[in-house]
Design a protein around this motif. Structure first.
Motif, PDB file in Angstrom:
ATOM      1  N   ARG A 249       0.814  -1.213   0.000  1.00 20.15           N
ATOM      2  CA  ARG A 249       0.000   0.000   0.000  1.00 20.15           C
ATOM      3  C   ARG A 249       0.846   1.260   0.000  1.00 20.15           C
ATOM      4  N   CYS A 250       1.969   1.258   0.723  1.00 16.97           N
ATOM      5  CA  CYS A 250       2.790   2.463   0.843  1.00 16.97           C
ATOM      6  C   CYS A 250       4.271   2.133   0.746  1.00 16.97           C
ATOM      7  N   VAL A 251       5.015   3.056   0.116  1.00 19.27           N
ATOM      8  CA  VAL A 251       6.472   3.007   0.106  1.00 19.27           C
ATOM      9  C   VAL A 251       6.952   4.336   0.683  1.00 19.27           C
ATOM     10  N   PHE A 252       7.828   4.252   1.665  1.00 11.54           N
ATOM     11  CA  PHE A 252       8.228   5.447   2.411  1.00 11.54           C
ATOM     12  C   PHE A 252       9.643   5.906   2.046  1.00 11.54           C
ATOM     13  N   THR A 260      13.829  10.455  -5.081  1.00 16.07           N
ATOM     14  CA  THR A 260      13.677  10.037  -6.478  1.00 16.07           C
ATOM     15  C   THR A 260      13.522   8.537  -6.618  1.00 16.07           C
ATOM     16  N   LEU A 261      14.299   7.770  -5.862  1.00 18.88           N
ATOM     17  CA  LEU A 261      14.236   6.314  -5.964  1.00 18.88           C
ATOM     18  C   LEU A 261      12.848   5.784  -5.644  1.00 18.88           C
ATOM     19  N   VAL A 262      12.216   6.368  -4.636  1.00 20.94           N
ATOM     20  CA  VAL A 262      10.883   5.902  -4.249  1.00 20.94           C
ATOM     21  C   VAL A 262       9.896   6.162  -5.380  1.00 20.94           C
ATOM     22  N   GLU A 263       9.998   7.303  -6.028  1.00 14.26           N
ATOM     23  CA  GLU A 263       9.124   7.605  -7.164  1.00 14.26           C
ATOM     24  C   GLU A 263       9.318   6.575  -8.274  1.00 14.26           C
ATOM     25  N   ALA A 271       0.885   2.028  -5.532  1.00 14.12           N
ATOM     26  CA  ALA A 271       1.289   2.246  -4.139  1.00 14.12           C
ATOM     27  C   ALA A 271       1.413   3.745  -3.859  1.00 14.12           C
ATOM     28  N   ARG A 272       1.119   4.120  -2.648  1.00 13.59           N
ATOM     29  CA  ARG A 272       1.262   5.512  -2.233  1.00 13.59           C
ATOM     30  C   ARG A 272       2.690   5.771  -1.770  1.00 13.59           C
ATOM     31  N   ARG A 273       3.086   7.060  -1.792  1.00 11.18           N
ATOM     32  CA  ARG A 273       4.389   7.430  -1.240  1.00 11.18           C
ATOM     33  C   ARG A 273       4.186   8.210   0.041  1.00 11.18           C
ATOM     34  N   CYS A 304      -0.695   7.034   5.858  1.00 13.20           N
ATOM     35  CA  CYS A 304      -0.497   6.449   4.539  1.00 13.20           C
ATOM     36  C   CYS A 304      -1.159   5.078   4.416  1.00 13.20           C
ATOM     37  N   LEU A 305      -1.100   4.290   5.481  1.00  8.31           N
ATOM     38  CA  LEU A 305      -1.599   2.911   5.425  1.00  8.31           C
ATOM     39  C   LEU A 305      -3.087   2.787   5.744  1.00  8.31           C
ATOM     40  N   GLY A 306      -3.629   3.759   6.453  1.00  8.99           N
ATOM     41  CA  GLY A 306      -5.033   3.671   6.826  1.00  8.99           C
ATOM     42  C   GLY A 306      -5.961   4.108   5.697  1.00  8.99           C
TER      43      GLY A 306
END
Length: 308
Positions: A249-252, A260-263, A271-273, A304-306
Motif C-alpha cells: 500500500r505504501c512506500v516510504f 527520487t528512488l521511491v518515485e 502504491a502511495r508514497r 499512509c496505510l489507513g
C-alpha cells in the motif's frame, strides 16, 4: 597587598570555585533522539550539545572543527555506537584518556536486534547482507523502541550522577519523570497502531525494525540495502516486483535522502508514497523531540496505510 584587596581576591576565588562546583558538566550527544533523552535528564541543570542537526544523516556525517572542539572539551559523549556513527570512532579514540564515551546501544536492558538478512532485506545477487558499511552485525536503530529508550535513560542518569554528584538528585528525579512519560507513550502508540498491523509497506532503508517489532507492524522490504549506496537496476527491479506481488500500500522515503528512488519503484504500481523520519529532522532539538519523533512516525504510518 592591602587588607581590602586581599579580601576581594579571596572572595573572587571563592565565587569562581562556587560557580565551578555548581556548573553542569559539558555533555555532547550524537543524534537528536538521544539528545532529547539526555536533555530530559539534564533539565534544569544544563543543555547538552547536539552534533548531527537538521536533515543530516549520521551514516555519512563529517564533523566541523567546532564540533571536534566540543568533543575534545566534553566530560562525556553519548552515542549509539560505531554501527551508526562511524564518524565518531576516531575522534573518540583520540580523546579516550580524558573524555568518557557512552554507547547507549549497549546500555544495560537495551534489546539489540540482529540486522535483517535474506529475502526482502538482501539482494538476490548479494553475497552477504551489509548495512551502513559495517557488514553483518546488530541493527543500530535501537532508540525507536520506547522500552529501549527507558533503559537508555537509566544509563544516562547513572553516568551523569557519577560524573556530576552535585546534581545527582536532579538527574534521578528528571529520569524518573522521563521514564513515566516514555511508559505512557508506549501505551499510546500500542493503541494507535493496532488498525494498521496487517498493512504491507516498504521503507527506504531498514531503520525501523525496533519500532515494527514493538508494535507488530508489517514491513516487507526496503528500497536500498545501504543508505550510502545507490541500488543497482537489479535491486530496483526486485523491489518493484515485491511491491506488485504483495500489493504493497505504501512506500516510504526519508528526508535525509533523495526521494527520487521511491518515485521510480512505485511508478505504475498504485502504491502511495509516504515519508518516515527516524531522526526527527524537522523538530527542534530538546527534551520534547523524542516524543514528537515517535508520535510523528505513528501518524505518518497510519496516515499512509489507513483508509481505503
Amino acid at each position: 597587598m592591602t587588607g581590602l584587596k586581599w579580601l576581594q581576591r579571596v572572595l573572587g576565588l571563592l565565587l569562581l570555585w562556587s560557580l565551578a562546583a555548581f556548573a553542569e558538566p559539558p555533555v555532547v550527544v550524537s543524534i537528536k533522539p538521544l539528545h532529547s533523552l539526555v536533555a530530559g535528564v539534564m533539565q534544569g541543570v544544563g543543555e547538552p550539545t547536539l552534533l548531527v542537526q537538521g536533515g543530516a544523516s549520521p551514516h555519512d556525517y563529517s564533523l566541523r572543527p567546532s564540533e571536534v572542539r566540543a568533543i575534545n572539551n566534553a566530560a562525556v559523549v553519548f552515542w549509539i555506537g560505531p554501527e551508526l556513527e562511524g564518524f565518531l570512532g576516531k575522534p573518540l579514540d583520540n580523546v579516550k584518556a580524558k573524555v568518557r564515551a557512552v554507547a547507549l546501544a549497549t546500555a544495560p536492558g537495551v534489546e539489540r536486534l540482529s540486522l535483517r538478512a535474506g529475502g526482502a532485506w538482501q539482494a538476490a545477487d548479494a553475497h552477504a547482507h551489509e548495512s551502513h558499511g559495517q557488514g553483518a552485525g546488530y541493527d543500530p536503530h535501537s532508540w525507536l523502541d520506547p522500552v529501549n529508550a527507558i533503559a537508555m535513560v537509566r544509563q544516562i542518569v547513572a553516568v551523569l550522577a557519577e560524573i556530576d554528584a552535585t546534581h545527582r538528585t536532579d538527574y534521578r528525579q528528571n529520569g524518573e519523570r522521563l521514564i513515566g512519560r516514555l511508559e505512557q507513550l508506549n501505551q499510546q502508540l500500542t493503541q494507535t497502531l493496532i488498525p494498521i498491523k496487517d498493512q504491507a509497506y516498504v521503507v527506504f532503508h531498514d531503520a525501523y525494525q525496533y519500532f515494527e517489532r514493538r508494535y507488530g507492524l508489517h514491513s516487507v522490504g526496503s528500497v536500498v540495502l545501504n543508505p550510502e549506496q545507490r541500488p543497482g537496476a537489479k535491486r530496483v527491479s526486485e523491489i518493484q516486483a515485491r511491491i506488485r506481488d504483495l500489493k504493497v500500500r505504501c512506500v516510504f522515503s526519508e528526508p535525509q535522502f533523495q526521494p527520487t528512488l521511491v518515485e521510480i519503484v512505485i511508478a505504475g504500481s498504485g502504491a502511495r508514497r509516504g515519508v518516515l523520519d527516524p531522526l526527527g529532522a524537522e523538530f527542534p532539538a530538546g527534551s520534547e523531540a523524542y516524543f514528537m519523533l515517535l508520535r510523528r512516525l505513528a501518524a505518518d504510518l497510519t496516515g499512509c496505510l489507513g483508509g481505503a
